[in-house]
Design a protein around this motif. Structure first.
Motif, PDB file in Angstrom:
ATOM      1  N   VAL A  20      48.829  38.917  33.413  1.00  9.73           N
ATOM      2  CA  VAL A  20      47.377  38.836  33.571  1.00  9.73           C
ATOM      3  C   VAL A  20      47.022  38.128  34.877  1.00  9.73           C
ATOM      4  N   ALA A  21      47.733  37.070  35.215  1.00  6.70           N
ATOM      5  CA  ALA A  21      47.471  36.364  36.471  1.00  6.70           C
ATOM      6  C   ALA A  21      47.739  37.279  37.664  1.00  6.70           C
ATOM      7  N   ALA A  22      48.793  38.090  37.587  1.00  7.46           N
ATOM      8  CA  ALA A  22      49.087  39.024  38.676  1.00  7.46           C
ATOM      9  C   ALA A  22      47.985  40.069  38.807  1.00  7.46           C
ATOM     10  N   LEU A  23      47.490  40.563  37.679  1.00  8.61           N
ATOM     11  CA  LEU A  23      46.410  41.548  37.731  1.00  8.61           C
ATOM     12  C   LEU A  23      45.119  40.947  38.276  1.00  8.61           C
ATOM     13  N   ILE A  24      44.796  39.722  37.851  1.00 14.25           N
ATOM     14  CA  ILE A  24      43.607  39.048  38.375  1.00 14.25           C
ATOM     15  C   ILE A  24      43.759  38.839  39.888  1.00 14.25           C
ATOM     16  N   GLY A  25      44.936  38.412  40.303  1.00 13.01           N
ATOM     17  CA  GLY A  25      45.184  38.211  41.732  1.00 13.01           C
ATOM     18  C   GLY A  25      45.054  39.500  42.522  1.00 13.01           C
ATOM     19  N   ALA A  26      45.586  40.593  41.971  1.00 14.79           N
ATOM     20  CA  ALA A  26      45.492  41.880  42.667  1.00 14.79           C
ATOM     21  C   ALA A  26      44.039  42.344  42.774  1.00 14.79           C
ATOM     22  N   LEU A  27      43.269  42.115  41.727  1.00 17.71           N
ATOM     23  CA  LEU A  27      41.867  42.530  41.760  1.00 17.71           C
ATOM     24  C   LEU A  27      41.035  41.655  42.694  1.00 17.71           C
ATOM     25  N   MET A  28      41.265  40.351  42.646  1.00 15.71           N
ATOM     26  CA  MET A  28      40.441  39.427  43.429  1.00 15.71           C
ATOM     27  C   MET A  28      40.829  39.385  44.912  1.00 15.71           C
ATOM     28  N   ASN A  30      41.987  42.125  46.692  1.00 16.44           N
ATOM     29  CA  ASN A  30      42.110  43.456  47.276  1.00 16.44           C
ATOM     30  C   ASN A  30      41.243  43.548  48.532  1.00 16.44           C
ATOM     31  N   PRO A  31      41.588  44.433  49.437  1.00 13.87           N
ATOM     32  CA  PRO A  31      40.897  44.504  50.725  1.00 13.87           C
ATOM     33  C   PRO A  31      39.374  44.691  50.671  1.00 13.87           C
ATOM     34  N   PRO A  32      38.814  45.504  49.761  1.00 17.22           N
ATOM     35  CA  PRO A  32      37.338  45.601  49.771  1.00 17.22           C
ATOM     36  C   PRO A  32      36.645  44.264  49.486  1.00 17.22           C
ATOM     37  N   LEU A  33      37.163  43.477  48.567  1.00 17.06           N
ATOM     38  CA  LEU A  33      36.562  42.172  48.301  1.00 17.06           C
ATOM     39  C   LEU A  33      36.757  41.221  49.475  1.00 17.06           C
ATOM     40  N   LEU A  34      37.919  41.248  50.075  1.00 16.66           N
ATOM     41  CA  LEU A  34      38.151  40.390  51.233  1.00 16.66           C
ATOM     42  C   LEU A  34      37.246  40.792  52.395  1.00 16.66           C
ATOM     43  N   GLU A  35      36.961  42.080  52.518  1.00 17.55           N
ATOM     44  CA  GLU A  35      36.078  42.552  53.583  1.00 17.55           C
ATOM     45  C   GLU A  35      34.657  42.019  53.408  1.00 17.55           C
ATOM     46  N   ILE A  36      34.214  41.906  52.159  1.00 21.99           N
ATOM     47  CA  ILE A  36      32.890  41.346  51.886  1.00 21.99           C
ATOM     48  C   ILE A  36      32.812  39.915  52.400  1.00 21.99           C
ATOM     49  N   PHE A  37      33.836  39.124  52.105  1.00 17.89           N
ATOM     50  CA  PHE A  37      33.817  37.720  52.502  1.00 17.89           C
ATOM     51  C   PHE A  37      34.114  37.515  53.985  1.00 17.89           C
ATOM     52  N   SER A  38      34.833  38.442  54.604  1.00 15.49           N
ATOM     53  CA  SER A  38      35.126  38.272  56.032  1.00 15.49           C
ATOM     54  C   SER A  38      33.932  38.662  56.898  1.00 15.49           C
TER      55      SER A  38
END
Length: 91
Positions: A20-28, A30-38
């Motif tokens: 579950v931690a790996a799945l949460i990490g993969a979702l949180m 991922n590049p589209p979310l990182l693009e929002i914050f960058s």
């Protein structure tokens, strides 16, 4: 007579927690979310760029969820109480 406490855990609960931690990490992370914050440059918590702050916050959350099983219970309890509060507000 000495009493002993025996801790009983479900078989595979550690594996499930890691999965579950790996799945949460993969979702949180991922590049589209990182693009929002960058894209946001005006907000700099603690003087850091927002994307770096976000990555470190998610990293810390994942470590806490894997290392401390009690954090899972607290998170689940908070989620359930929030859902109950929302249901009462609507009804």
């Amino acid at each position: 007579m000495a009493t002993e406490r025996i801790k009983v855990t479900a078989k595979g609960s550690g594996r499930a927690r890691m999965l579950v931690a790996a799945l949460i990490g993969a979702l949180m992370l991922n590049p589209p979310l990182l693009e929002i914050f960058s894209g946001v440059t005006a907000i700099r918590p603690l003087g850091w760029p927002l994307v770096i702050f976000y990555i470190n916050l998610i990293w810390l959350l994942l470590i806490l969820l894997v290392v401390y099983p009690k954090a899972w219970r607290l998170l689940r309890h908070a989620w359930r109480s929030r859902l109950r509060a929302l249901r009462k507000g609507r009804g």
